[in-house]
Design an enzyme around this catalytic site. Structure first.
Site, short mmCIF file in Angstrom:
data_model
loop_
_atom_site.label_atom_id
_atom_site.label_comp_id
_atom_site.label_asym_id
_atom_site.label_seq_id
_atom_site.Cartn_x
_atom_site.Cartn_y
_atom_site.Cartn_z
N HIS B 244 0.84 -1.20 0.00
CA HIS B 244 0.00 0.00 0.00
C HIS B 244 0.88 1.26 0.00
CE1 HIS B 244 -2.70 3.00 1.94
NE2 HIS B 244 -3.62 2.41 1.20
N GLU B 296 -4.54 -0.23 -3.52
CA GLU B 296 -3.79 1.05 -3.61
C GLU B 296 -2.29 0.80 -3.50
OE1 GLU B 296 -5.77 2.99 -0.31
OE2 GLU B 296 -7.52 3.43 -1.52
N GLU B 313 -2.79 7.41 -6.10
CA GLU B 313 -3.68 8.10 -5.15
C GLU B 313 -3.15 9.49 -4.81
OE1 GLU B 313 -4.45 5.76 -1.64
OE2 GLU B 313 -5.31 7.49 -0.59
N CYS B 315 -3.38 11.11 -2.01
CA CYS B 315 -2.69 11.04 -0.71
C CYS B 315 -1.27 10.53 -0.85
CB CYS B 315 -3.41 10.08 0.24
SG CYS B 315 -4.88 10.76 0.98
N CYS B 389 -9.88 10.08 2.93
CA CYS B 389 -8.52 10.48 3.28
C CYS B 389 -8.00 11.60 2.38
CB CYS B 389 -7.59 9.28 3.21
SG CYS B 389 -7.67 8.36 1.66
N CYS B 390 -8.32 11.56 1.08
CA CYS B 390 -7.72 12.53 0.17
C CYS B 390 -8.18 13.96 0.44
CB CYS B 390 -7.94 12.12 -1.29
SG CYS B 390 -7.12 10.55 -1.70
#
Lengths: 616, 616
Positions: B244, B296, B313, B315, B389-390
């Site tokens: 991840h 991810e 991603e 993040c 989260c983003c």
């Protein structure tokens, strides 16, 4: 409604360089080795029903299907190549399997020796109806090929039992298979027995599918998008191939079969719509389908990645060929045979080694030493798998190939579908086909036993043009549905020979398939070529094909008698370097590039390979 | 050991066209909207601890992290842009959060209102240590930015409690976070408190990780490849980015921090090795990482797909910038700033709309109307996510950007890292940077307050060459670690201006990255461009860039004041047609092609986009 019917499997003897050796190897190597693997892994002994916790692997819910598929292959094998010892073993296996059938007709080793209280409790995941279908197909093959009834009778009892459980009406429950297969198997059972219960039950499974998209979720509580198992819509409303690829194909086979038997055009229309979606938007040039390794799925139109994140399961291409064959039979349209050829000559042959006992589960269109295939994929062929559907599919598929070559119609006309070298010897027909197809588009058909009948010759969709000669004199022939018709009173020795103009070509993808932008694939008729490092002076990733290349046939070592390679012009890029991104264009040097048929790749050790090459 | 230290966040005022508007929008739009979303979705009220079954969504195990990240952003925002009303709300929120802390110091809303018996029972999946880390980071930000101690003290109690549970020694249990984050947060806590317990606990989590690859499996019984959570090897033995992506980056941040604080070169060596693997083999040209949508994840070297089956991603790119910043600070090497710029100017800015409240979770490098992104991906930016989260990462990341621009060292020397237009106003330093960076490589640094100090100017790794002028006269300067040194007694009004030769370029990928074979990407310094249908006469899939193109800057509408586009020469292919595969080469017509910075794409509605374009 059906236009074509099968000729007996024993009527066709292959003697071409491309397919005949693969069928022979299947009989001599693949089937014996798959039987051995079934024994080694406990799949055979499981039918003794003496498994207890602690005694090796618990029989898996799909083990019955593996054994059934090998047995189906054994039946085709014995029909073509009698073998008393193998037949004795076949009979013993059938005895053993039938001995495991429960008094009510039920048969599935897992739920007989374990989880006895969970029979039929999770149709989505537990494969009972799927295994039942394969057992029925095997039993029908045993009856049709070998005239043996015991297995067939047992499977009729099983089907009767299933019919007593599922469907509409008093005392029955709703149900659909989580993995389609029984639908098409019930039609086979119906065709050999004439028992309409089986047709009705098959139609029920087809009709009920997708009426409630949440059917499985309600049953087992497991959230999965309904599209994965094709329950998102009633089957007649589905317009795209979606979800798990093999399930989709078996569903389409069942829909075609039920549509044919019931005259239900709405089912056949849905089959055609989905078929068109597949071949025009979701099929690799090699006839591979189901591009996503995650759940072995179809995804979206034009999403056909080539590398480690792709899929294209061997079983799925075999199933596509089986579906396209049904559509060809029902409609009489030769165009479906183009798709059969794409799948057969490319992905199907690529999924098994020339040696006959190593298999790809997923078929990449590019593989490199830096790739780690996702999930269940592998960079080299494997001898067996935990879920060993692909090896067992080869046992039953390759042995059926002779039946793909010719059909007949109800008036005694014969249809040459795939003009590989072969002899049709059947009833009052004796016809020999010679030539080098698919390496060459030159084919000669010789009538070895005179008589009045219609000889129909498929004009390949890959041919630019075709010229026919009857006894050496150019003739034109009426063409219908992709077949040229020669109807006459044949004299022994009459010939039809023809040239299909089928040049080597550089194929480009539709630009919506972005991974192939700027790239070309080499094809020759239905045969797709690929480049391996083995034959080339540079890594395949550093080679570009010249747009204006000529193609020269050449021989390469190590591919047996069935392989011609092709050499073309191109460029090799210098100085790959280590930078991930760099602005300097790479210097290109002219070179020759060798390509081999994709169906023969990785038969000379592990090496980098690519189907799609940059065009310069 | 650390070469650089932060200048206060308030010391730097941005006034460039590219970054300043994004930071301002974050303060004005992103943070308020994220707070509103946290309220709407119950994340704030959850701290009242009055959730009961039936009363809306059960607080999720990662909700604390979302609130914490927004609060961290609020602290940076208030420091730069005081707002009495927001500060009052901030204080109320802190009061509410602290009120939810349990007497033993524990804080996690999920396990306080539900599953009370499952605290710390599933470290792999349940995010308690991850949330704790974000709460600690938020508390440290509140203390550092606003001088507020209440939250910090509470989080010290939480850290003390965690330290009493995990580690070696009597009464403690072994443990590692399933999602790394607390390691770096404990170091922040250590730095502001000086309490060595926190350093020791962080080091324990780092050192224990991977000692037992089956640690999680033994704990929760869930089989997952140990590599997914980076427990396959002790961290010092890991050589590649794996599993991840965000977890990997936070682990690296923690390793760098612990390595720095303890002088443990083995940790920093591992950081460098893995960093090199990322930037040389696993990073998109846009600074995107973690190419696989499934979990991810990082996958294998050179596996960087562009389309619907990819990931990258938002993040993860922010986390990469945070890791590279640590490495730059520790080593003093300017080269790490190249990676910060790649991530910041491209993927980070692409993941959020110009409007400031629409987000990509995954950042595609190509998107088309026929694509259906896999799994959690989306073709258009979303306002919020179930796992959000983003958006919350943007709140805390964009507000920190001013601190990326300048550093100082321990001798009062200052370092200009990213020469966007800005003013440094700090202590006895007042320095103004003007120019159009990154749109232009021309930068002017004006010392507005005289004094003796070292001015270090980073020479971008993307510059071909650079020329410096001191008060208009060409000079050469000693260069160390990528920084040119100007050390003198500055007079007010002294200038250093310089030209970094940073042309528009066509970048090619290493040929191991096969998806980009035959394709180019347009870059200008750190800025990567992409083509959208919006600006072009044909679908981006039907355009090819001319290898010999010139580049002409142009203006396009709809991208606010921060965007210049570029026009180059190319070709548009005629007649795409519907065939999936076709041998006919497509006719190309010369045309102009417009590209815009990737960080600004999809700000004018949904349209097809591509970073990598075929080269002709």
């Amino acid at each position: 409604m059906r236009k074509f019917k099968n000729v007996p499997i024993t009527a066709v003897k292959l003697h071409d360089k491309f397919l005949a050796p693969r069928v022979e190897t299947c009989i001599k190597v693949t089937i014996p080795s798959a039987l051995a693997k079934c024994r080694e892994t406990g799949r055979i002994d499981a039918y003794k029903l003496d498994w207890k916790p602690g005694k090796g692997d618990c029989p898996h819910v799909y083990w019955d299907s593996d054994v059934a598929k090998v047995l189906e292959g054994v039946a085709y094998s014995l029909a073509q190549s009698p073998d008393a010892e193998l037949e004795k073993y076949y009979d013993e296996l059938v005895d053993l399997i039938v001995s495991a059938q429960q008094p009510d007709g039920y048969l599935n080793v897992h739920f007989t020796v374990a989880d006895q209280d969970k029979r039929w409790k999770d149709l989505m995941l537990k494969h009972e109806l799927y295994c039942a279908g394969h057992l029925m197909e095997a039993a029908v093959a045993g009856f049709e090929m070998l005239g043996k009834r015991k297995f067939l009778d047992a499977m009729c009892r099983f089907a009767d039992y299933i019919d007593s459980l599922f469907g509409e009406g008093e005392g029955k429950r709703p149900g659909i298979p989580g993995h389609q297969e029984i639908e098409l198997a019930l039609i086979k059972l119906y065709r050999v027995t004439g028992n309409e219960r089986y047709l009705k039950l098959s139609k029920y499974f087809i009709d009920f599918r997708g009426q409630d998209p949440d059917f499985f979720q309600k049953e087992n509580g497991i959230g999965e998008p309904p599209v994965m198992k094709q329950v998102h819509l009633p089957v007649r409303e589905q317009t795209k191939a979606s979800g798990h690829a093999v399930r989709m194909m078996y569903m389409l086979c069942g829909m075609a079969d039920v549509g044919e038997e019931t005259g239900d055009e709405s089912l056949l229309d849905a089959c055609k719509t989905i078929y068109n979606n597949i071949v025009n938007r979701q099929m690799y040039i090699t006839g591979g389908i189901g591009s996503n390794w995650w759940h072995e799925n179809f995804t979206s139109d034009y999403d056909l990645p080539n590398g480690s994140n792709s899929y294209s399961e061997s079983c799925a291409s075999m199933a596509l060929a089986l579906f396209a064959r049904r559509m060809a039979y029902i409609t009489g349209e030769g165009a479906y045979v183009d798709t059969i050829e794409r799948a057969l000559f490319n992905t199907v042959l690529a999924g098994i080694s020339l040696h006959g006992d190593d298999y790809f589960y997923s078929n990449y269109h590019e593989i490199n030493d830096n790739y780690i295939p996702y999930h269940s994929g592998a960079r080299v062929r494997q001898k067996w798998f935990f879920c060993s559907c692909c090896p067992t599919s080869y046992c039953r598929f390759l042995t059926q190939i002779p039946q793909f070559i010719w059909n007949e119609d109800n008036n005694g006309g014969v249809y040459l579908n795939i003009p590989v070298a072969n002899t049709l010897d059947y009833g009052d027909k004796l016809i020999e086909v010679s030539g080098g197809y698919p390496e060459s588009g030159n084919v000669k058909v010789t009538v070895k036993k005179g008589g009045a009948f219609a000889l129909n010759i498929r004009i390949s969709g890959f041919a630019k043009s075709v010229k026919f000669r009857l006894n050496g004199a150019e003739v034109s022939a009426p063409v219908q549905n992709g077949y040229a018709l020669f109807e006459r009173k044949w004299q022994t020795g009459d010939t039809v020979d023809y040239d299909m103009d089928m040049p080597f070509e550089l194929m480009r993808s539709n630009s919506r398939l972005t991974e192939n932008l700027g790239k070309v694939a080499i094809t020759h008729g239905p045969v797709v070529y690929c480049c391996e490092n083995t034959d080339n002076i540079a890594d395949v990733r550093d080679l570009c094909i010249d747009s204006e290349t000529e193609f020269v046939l050449k021989e390469v070592n190590g591919l047996g008698k069935c392989a011609m390679a092709v050499e073309c012009d191109g460029f090799a890029a210098e100085d790959r370097g280590e930078a991930l991104y760099d602005s300097a264009p790479r210097r290109l040097n002219r070179c020759k590039i060798t390509a081999i048929p994709y169906g023969l790749w990785q038969n000379r050790g592990e090496t980098n390979m690519a189907v799609w090459m940059v065009e310069k």
